[in-house]
Design an enzyme around this catalytic site. Structure first.
Site, PDB file in Angstrom:
ATOM      1  N   CYS A 144       0.852  -1.202   0.000  1.00 56.43           N
ATOM      2  CA  CYS A 144       0.000   0.000   0.000  1.00 56.43           C
ATOM      3  C   CYS A 144       0.882   1.244   0.000  1.00 56.43           C
ATOM      4  O   CYS A 144       0.807   2.061  -0.910  1.00 56.43           O
ATOM      5  CB  CYS A 144      -0.925  -0.020   1.205  1.00 56.43           C
ATOM      6  SG  CYS A 144      -2.080  -1.409   1.197  1.00 56.43           S
ATOM      7  N   SER A 165      -3.170   3.092  -1.495  1.00 56.82           N
ATOM      8  CA  SER A 165      -4.402   2.779  -0.789  1.00 56.82           C
ATOM      9  C   SER A 165      -4.191   3.050   0.692  1.00 56.82           C
ATOM     10  O   SER A 165      -3.275   2.487   1.294  1.00 56.82           O
ATOM     11  CB  SER A 165      -4.772   1.309  -1.018  1.00 56.82           C
ATOM     12  OG  SER A 165      -5.859   0.918  -0.212  1.00 56.82           O
ATOM     13  N   ASN A 175       1.342   4.300   9.208  1.00 56.49           N
ATOM     14  CA  ASN A 175       2.318   4.489   8.133  1.00 56.49           C
ATOM     15  C   ASN A 175       3.029   5.835   8.227  1.00 56.49           C
ATOM     16  O   ASN A 175       4.243   5.923   7.995  1.00 56.49           O
ATOM     17  CB  ASN A 175       1.641   4.363   6.773  1.00 56.49           C
ATOM     18  CG  ASN A 175       1.090   2.979   6.496  1.00 56.49           C
ATOM     19  OD1 ASN A 175      -0.017   2.831   5.993  1.00 56.49           O
ATOM     20  ND2 ASN A 175       1.839   1.941   6.842  1.00 56.49           N
TER      21      ASN A 175
END
Length: 264
Positions: A144, A165, A175
């Site tokens: 992702c 995504s 993240n």
């Protein structure tokens, strides 16, 4: 409120209110926005939410597993670090296939990045990509957060994280924190100061089963006095000498965890 909270709360609110309703790969359903970017000055503060708890230790240790261990072995992540975020995607051989750390090791990407920043800091080709087309069929989950682009300006290391995504409820805060840590580590190894982190998300979405819990988050009172800072106790310039305990988040506080189900 933190600079992270300002931008994150706005993203979550707009996704819930204005996001397009779609049926996604998982079948859960999402409300999505296209092409969103959050921007953080890492010298001012570490990008961490206070509206809900950031599991900093898990984020940090998964980042070590990918970029320092350069591993795809889920058993190593569990046994060495006590982190279980990849358990749902573990294959019969105990790995996530040819993904994440496997691609870093395959192309020696972290070593090439640090060497390139030292030798040619103003180069425009300092890129780490986890999107290895030949290996995509052999991944249990295609990456992702798949690319970072690095740039030096006035002695400061800047990084743009590109995420195809982004699960706003669970994945995005995790993240952002991971790559903020990575910028600090790489900057130290390359003899640079930290600069800005741009987090660009192509498909920024809230899962339908996350909407009500995240609405609760949106109306939590702001914690105005919290200003998180990352502190690295080990002054090494060898990326492989860092230990997880060398990296600490100081001055952090938050509201309690919001429990959200992982969409597999």
């Amino acid at each position: 409120m933190t600079k992270f909270d300002e931008q994150y709360r706005d993203l979550v609110f707009r996704a819930i209110v204005d996001g397009e309703r779609v049926v996604d790969r998982t079948g859960v359903g999402t409300r999505k926005l296209f092409g969103e970017t959050m921007r953080f000055n890492l010298q001012e503060e570490f990008p961490a939410p206070t509206l809900k708890k950031l599991f900093f230790e898990s984020a940090k240790k998964e980042m070590f597993w990918i970029y320092q261990d350069q591993s795809n072995d889920v058993r190593l992540l569990r046994e060495k670090y006590g982190v279980k975020v990849w358990d749902e995607w573990e294959q019969k051989d105990g790995t996530i296939g040819h993904a994440y750390g496997y691609i870093i090791e395959k192309h020696k990407q972290i070593d090439k990045l640090i060497q390139g920043l030292k030798e040619n800091p103003h180069g425009r080709r300092h890129i780490i990509s986890l999107w290895d087309i030949e290996e995509l069929p052999y991944m249990s989950l295609q990456p992702c957060a798949f690319q970072t682009i690095w740039s030096v300006n006035r002695g400061k290391l800047n990084c743009q994280l590109v995420q195809r995504s982004g699960d706003l409820g669970l994945g995005v805060p995790f993240n952002t924190a991971q790559y903020a840590i990575l910028v600090h580590m790489v900057a130290q190894c390359a003899g640079l100061e930290v600069g800005e982190l741009l987090h660009t998300i192509t498909d920024a979405h809230v899962y339908d089963n996350h909407v009500e819990p995240l609405k609760e988050m949106l109306f939590r009172p702001i914690m105005r006095d919290v200003k998180p800072q990352l502190h690295i106790t080990n002054r090494t310039q060898n990326f492989y000498d860092f230990l997880p305990n060398d990296i600490r988040l100081l001055g952090y506080d938050s509201h309690p965890q919001i429990k959200l189900e992982v969409a597999v």
